[in-house]
Design an enzyme around this catalytic site. Structure first.
Site, PDB file in Angstrom:
ATOM      1  N   GLU A  85     -10.240  -2.617   4.690  1.00  0.00           N
ATOM      2  CA  GLU A  85      -9.037  -2.134   5.094  1.00  0.00           C
ATOM      3  C   GLU A  85      -8.729  -0.625   4.387  1.00  0.00           C
ATOM      4  O   GLU A  85      -9.551  -0.410   3.450  1.00  0.00           O
ATOM      5  CB  GLU A  85      -7.717  -3.102   4.558  1.00  0.00           C
ATOM      6  N   ASP A 101       0.777  -1.302  -0.014  1.00  0.00           N
ATOM      7  CA  ASP A 101      -0.166  -0.155   0.006  1.00  0.00           C
ATOM      8  C   ASP A 101       0.686   1.115  -0.002  1.00  0.00           C
ATOM      9  O   ASP A 101       1.906   1.346   0.665  1.00  0.00           O
ATOM     10  CB  ASP A 101      -0.861   0.090   1.414  1.00  0.00           C
TER      11      ASP A 101
END
Ligand code: FRU
Length: 525
Positions: free
Chosen positions: A224, A24
């Site tokens: 998430e 990420d």
């Protein structure tokens, strides 16, 4: 070898680390005319582990320079006692945190501390093995080096009262300044409960629970990487709405396997996010998909952009289903092309639009192919090879079923000379869907779900045309349809010499076709 950025599949104008594993984007902040990109990084391997924050900087969001690791997993490499999971970063320009000394403005990062082993922290807090909590760190040298706030970390301890779920996946704080209430806001998730939990603070150090949101819409996997931001509605700029973007793993869009990204449009008053009824699907399954492809995850927006209403996002261009097995070396994963976001009413519904952020023009070269056809005949039409990295603008007339007209129209990219290998990007006139077909795109066998066809609904625009923009790099395609109301992002691993391109009109002709292909240079040289 990584330094030339010429290995097979090496993205030429997308960020990828020289070596090792990345996931990420974690901390996108613009400060002093520099775009910072922090990211989940394993400094010691090509698979997930030892989670640290890598760092890269750019003046234009396209040319990146990789910097030293910003937050190195505590105890790495011998005995890791804290990993730095996904979070965000802000410039604390008013020094609300007090971390600034000598008039320096602190950059403050908030991240998830993930403690692999039980221990007592310097702050006296006890943590259990596998526990996740939110912590902060600051930098006084523009993001180069960081100091963790050990005296008080974690600043939002797990379990967050009143949940009492000690080992609940609790993570991914996205922090931003909320101007109306003059407070910091942190948006986190209780991932397996499908809840977004919102916190507020005056100083980035002391946080109070403000509200929660969810579960709604897609809950096929854990939630998430929440991201929350405000934008005006195009054509009606007096109305501003808030957009909440969430990663979902697994349970992505129909036809994909693994992770995906959904969004909600609504209002946020500094305390609570309330989704518009039009954004909620009562079946607890449908969603507003931000991307209909397999490789767009953990999208995060920039803090601190100079133009107030600008929202620019970058996403991880990979998927948890097969991320650790993609055939690249000595690195794994790339980021998406930065996306400029806006809101607009499309077919009666306020919709999130994505366009490439302008800076890609800086690598577009003058090798441009331009063609237009009144009618592209049934079958295939070959085109000059544009190389391995290019941008396509393709537009053509929509039609309803008719025997002389095509059922599908596509452009094949990164194709071998016999076209046994190709990635097709096109439109199905019957189902009114854009598609990306990577079943024969090259190396596909490393995961049994990789060789697939992906699709997204798209209606013609007001002048009855279908418009597609496609970014092709050495190992990816990103398709934006219409005004950007659909996005389809997919990795591909074609053979190096597969550089042919053609048009394929199936069952009949396609009308009023306009095509432009711009070559793209490497952003690394
Ligand atoms: C999402 C994610 C986050 C977590 C990070 C760990 O891709 O699972 O929830 O913070 O990756 O690397």
């Amino acid at each position: 070898s990584g330094l030339n950025y010429t290995e097979p599949y090496r993205p030429q104008y997308h960020f990828s680390p020289a070596e090792h594993w990345m996931n990420d984007p974690a901390g996108l902040v613009y400060y002093k005319e520099t775009y910072h990109l922090f990211f989940q990084y394993n400094p010691g391997g090509i698979e997930w582990g030892n989670m640290s924050w890598g760092h890269a900087t750019s003046k234009d969001l396209t040319h990146w320079e990789e910097r030293p690791v910003a937050l190195l997993a505590r105890g790495y490499p011998e005995n890791v006692t804290e990993m730095y999971f996904t979070g965000s970063a802000v410039a604390d320009v008013n020094n609300t945190s007090g971390f600034g000394v000598d008039g320096k403005i602190p950059l403050v990062a908030m991240y998830t501390s993930m403690y692999p082993v039980s221990q007592e922290l310097p702050s006296g807090k006890h943590v259990l093995a596998e526990q996740q909590s939110q912590s902060i760190a600051y930098s006084l040298d523009e993001g180069e080096t960081w100091t963790t706030y050990d005296a008080e970390n974690p600043v939002i301890h797990n379990p967050p009262s009143p949940y009492g779920a000690e080992l609940e996946n609790f993570r991914d704080p996205f922090v931003f300044w909320h101007d109306d209430t003059q407070k910091w806001v942190a948006v986190t998730v209780l991932a397996s409960l499908h809840k977004v939990v919102i916190w507020s603070s005056d100083n980035l150090k002391e946080w109070s629970l403000a509200s929660e949101f969810g579960p709604y819409n897609a809950v096929g996997g854990i939630w998430e990487c929440p991201n929350l931001f405000q934008m005006p509605i195009k054509g009606d700029p007096s109305i501003k709405k808030w957009v909440l973007v969430l990663g979902l793993n697994p349970g992505g869009p129909p036809g994909t396997v693994g992770s995906g990204t959904q969004y909600f449009i609504g209002d946020f008053n500094g305390t609570a996010f309330k989704a518009d009824p039009a954004s909620i699907y009562p079946d607890n399954k449908s969603a507003n998909w931000m991307d209909w492809g397999p490789d767009f995850y953990a999208a995060a927006s920039y803090n601190g952009l100079p133009v107030g209403d600008d929202v620019v996002q970058i996403a991880w261009m990979n998927n948890w289903q097969y991320g650790a097995t993609i055939p690249t070396s000595p690195w794994r994963s790339a980021m998406s092309v930065p996306r400029q976001l806006s809101l607009k009413e499309v077919n009666g519904k306020v919709t999130l639009l994505q366009q490439p952020q302008d800076s890609w023009h800086s690598v577009a070269n003058d090798q441009t192919l331009k063609h237009s056809w009144k009618s592209v005949s049934k079958g295939s039409t070959s085109l000059d090879s544009p190389g391995k990295a290019f941008k396509i603008d393709l537009s053509f007339a929509d039609h309803d079923s008719d025997k002389s007209l095509a059922s599908t129209f596509a452009i094949a990219v990164r194709a071998s000379s016999d076209f046994k290998q190709e990635t097709l990007i096109g439109y199905n006139f019957t189902s009114k869907e854009v598609f990306v077909d990577r079943r024969n795109s090259g190396v596909v066998s490393f995961d049994k779900t990789f060789a697939s066809l992906y699709h997204a609904p798209l209606s013609a625009n007001a002048d009855k045309r279908i418009n597609l923009q496609v970014f092709v790099d050495w190992s990816s395609v990103e398709v934006l349809g219409g005004q950007g109301e659909v996005s389809l992002t997919a990795q591909i691993f074609p053979e190096e010499n597969s550089t042919e391109t053609r048009l394929v009109s199936t069952d009949g002709v396609t009308q009023n076709v306009r095509l432009q292909i711009s070559g793209m240079d490497s952003a690394w040289h």
